[in-house]
Enzyme design. Structure first.
Site, mmCIF file in Angstrom:
data_model
loop_
_atom_site.group_PDB
_atom_site.id
_atom_site.type_symbol
_atom_site.label_atom_id
_atom_site.label_comp_id
_atom_site.label_asym_id
_atom_site.label_seq_id
_atom_site.Cartn_x
_atom_site.Cartn_y
_atom_site.Cartn_z
ATOM 1 N N LEU A 163 22.239 -27.270 -4.136
ATOM 2 C CA LEU A 163 20.954 -26.754 -3.653
ATOM 3 C C LEU A 163 20.883 -25.225 -3.692
ATOM 4 C CD1 LEU A 163 20.284 -29.138 -0.613
ATOM 5 C CD2 LEU A 163 19.589 -29.397 -2.998
ATOM 6 N N GLY A 213 16.102 -37.621 -0.640
ATOM 7 C CA GLY A 213 15.778 -38.605 -1.655
ATOM 8 C C GLY A 213 14.510 -39.371 -1.344
ATOM 9 N N SER A 263 21.236 -40.555 -12.090
ATOM 10 C CA SER A 263 19.904 -39.934 -12.174
ATOM 11 C C SER A 263 19.921 -38.613 -12.920
ATOM 12 C CB SER A 263 19.353 -39.708 -10.751
ATOM 13 O OG SER A 263 20.211 -38.852 -10.016
ATOM 14 N N GLU A 272 0.824 -1.204 0.000
ATOM 15 C CA GLU A 272 0.000 0.000 0.000
ATOM 16 C C GLU A 272 0.859 1.255 0.000
ATOM 17 O OE1 GLU A 272 -2.039 -2.948 2.904
ATOM 18 O OE2 GLU A 272 -0.034 -2.561 2.078
ATOM 19 N N ALA A 327 15.883 -43.078 -11.144
ATOM 20 C CA ALA A 327 17.305 -43.277 -11.408
ATOM 21 C C ALA A 327 17.481 -44.630 -12.089
ATOM 22 C CB ALA A 327 18.117 -43.235 -10.115
ATOM 23 N N CYS A 329 -0.298 0.763 7.415
ATOM 24 C CA CYS A 329 -0.811 1.051 6.074
ATOM 25 C C CYS A 329 -2.249 1.548 6.123
ATOM 26 C CB CYS A 329 -0.709 -0.190 5.204
ATOM 27 S SG CYS A 329 0.995 -0.653 4.802
#
Length: 336
Positions: free
Chosen positions: A212, A266, A176, A55, A170, A90
């Site tokens: 990652l 996994g 994989s 806002e 895999a 706000c």
């Protein structure tokens, strides 16, 4: 203002919020559209923590253009705040600007009655017309991680899976990479960028040595979490290593401000979260590939349903083609 016009402008606010999805956590990602009495439109979205809320950003855009906001309507996906934090309330800013009508997608989900609904009350007490619930389904879906965290104190858990069309992850020799194509991998990295933390098992770290990080898209790298102990030389470092029951682990991550947790593997970890009923959303990437046998590993390890009566059933919410692959979004049947 017509209901259709209200709905379309709220959906525009949802789009604005989506654009900042990976930058605002642990604050909610919110969008705002302000329409003046003369028909001028100004937009804003939540800035990173410590910056203006949606806002305030839209009000600043209007002020920069010298717009008259008396009699204007503001469309905001989440109830305007009423308390002083790192930014002023706000609700007060909208009143001070002369906005006469505020259309809200969702009321504040805060369990504290001193917070929830107070922004709406502040507006109404000032004579502002308030309408709540416009495009609520779209806003609820978009803010699901934030809403889950506010309600439970735990992260919204997303389980990401990738497999061939015959459900294999895999080859029998353990390789994989890569089952899915480049476009699907980039999409998965966008999902990573939207998440506050990404979790894998120590077995996956030892087998695949994943980094990652967000490499195939824009956004910040999530907190990296390993169930168990990662080898000292693993690329996942620095990471948070955790052990114990899954519920307390989620409580811990929630207390750290993790709104969305992405589970990336996994098969043992995926199976554990799935069987415990701790997954809020499943994202499955299916590649046009067939291993052609029953000796390759599947999506989950561990015991599955013993009878058809025990088979887990959810609902598919979206199917999207991503390059040559297909992304299937799945929710538990209990999910709204």
């Amino acid at each position: 203002m017509s209901p259709d016009r209200d709905h379309s402008r709220m959906l525009r606010a949802v789009e604005l919020a989506a654009a900042v999805r990976g930058t605002t956590s642990p604050n909610p990602w919110v969008g705002c559209v302000i329409v003046t009495a003369a028909g001028e439109e100004f937009e804003g979205a939540t800035h990173p923590p410590g910056g203006p809320h949606a806002e305030a950003a839209a009000l600043a855009a209007a002020a920069a253009a010298g717009a008259d906001l008396h009699g204007a309507t503001a469309y905001v996906t989440l109830e305007p705040c009423s308390h002083h934090g790192r930014t002023p309330p706000c609700a007060d800013a909208l009143v001070a600007a002369g906005v006469s009508r505020v259309v809200v997608g969702l009321a504040d989900p805060d369990p504290d009655p001193q917070v929830a609904g107070q922004g709406l009350a502040r507006l109404r007490d000032a004579g502002v017309e308030v309408e709540v619930g416009v495009a609520a389904a779209a806003v609820t879906e978009q803010l699901a991680p934030y809403l889950t965290h506010r309600r439970t104190g735990r992260p919204y858990v997303v389980l990401k899976l990738a497999a061939s069309l015959d459900g294999r992850t895999a080859a029998t020799d353990g390789t994989s990479r890569w089952i899915t194509g480049e476009a699907a991998r980039a999409d998965a990295h966008r999902l990573r960028a939207e998440s506050d933390a990404v979790l894998v098992g120590a077995g996956t770290v030892r087998a695949d040595d994943p980094a990652l990080t967000v490499r195939h898209g824009e956004g910040r790298d999530p907190l990296r979490v390993v169930l168990g102990k990662a080898p000292p030389e693993a690329r996942v470092h620095p990471c948070l290593e955790m052990t114990g029951e899954l519920g307390p682990i989620l409580d811990d991550l929630g207390a750290r401000g993790v709104l969305q947790l992405l589970i990336e593997g996994g098969a043992t970890v995926a199976g554990a979260f799935h069987r415990a009923g701790l997954v809020d959303a499943y994202v499955l990437y299916l590649a046009p590939a067939l291993f052609g046998g029953d000796d390759a590993p599947g999506l989950f390890s561990g015991a599955g349903a013993a009878t058809m009566a025990d088979v887990w059933r959810g609902r598919i919410t979206r199917v999207t083609r991503v390059g040559d692959d297909i992304r299937v979004d799945l929710r538990p049947a209990r999910s709204t």
